[in-house]
Design an enzyme around this catalytic site. Sequence first.
Site, PDB file in Angstrom:
ATOM      1  N   CYS A 191      -4.061   4.601  -4.716  1.00  0.00           N
ATOM      2  CA  CYS A 191      -4.409   5.718  -4.572  1.00  0.00           C
ATOM      3  C   CYS A 191      -3.997   6.353  -6.508  1.00  0.00           C
ATOM      4  CB  CYS A 191      -3.925   5.847  -3.119  1.00  0.00           C
ATOM      5  SG  CYS A 191      -2.500   6.865  -2.873  1.00  0.00           S
ATOM      6  N   ASP A 251       0.635  -1.205   0.471  1.00  0.00           N
ATOM      7  CA  ASP A 251       0.198   0.144  -0.105  1.00  0.00           C
ATOM      8  C   ASP A 251       0.996   1.382   0.125  1.00  0.00           C
ATOM      9  OD1 ASP A 251      -2.138   1.483   0.045  1.00  0.00           O
ATOM     10  OD2 ASP A 251      -2.658   1.144   1.929  1.00  0.00           O
TER      11      ASP A 251
END
Length: 108
Positions: free
Chosen positions: A44, A17
Amino acid sequence: LHNHPEYVGSIHTIVLDPPRAGIAPKALKRVIELGAQQIVYVSCNPATQVRDAQTLKEHGYVMDRFSMVDQFPHTSHIETVALFVREDEVGTSDSGSGEDKNLILLDG
């Protein structure tokens, strides 16, 4: 983890992540060297995830699953989650089986 050679080749799943800039190329190389059967990549920034997906592909991982998550409605931001599986593990994935596996979270 490289100081613990007993982990190399024995890790089932690594979760990545990274920050918006993606995982650093050197760090991604180290992750690949661990030889995990699966890599879950949360991002993201889909553009950097695509860049890193190409590197994973070049090192024998294939994208098995992909999902987009709209955590921020009414904005242009989206989270993506991809499951990469080593080519020699394709078709043998037991994800969701409930078995207790080695899981390492690498949070950028």
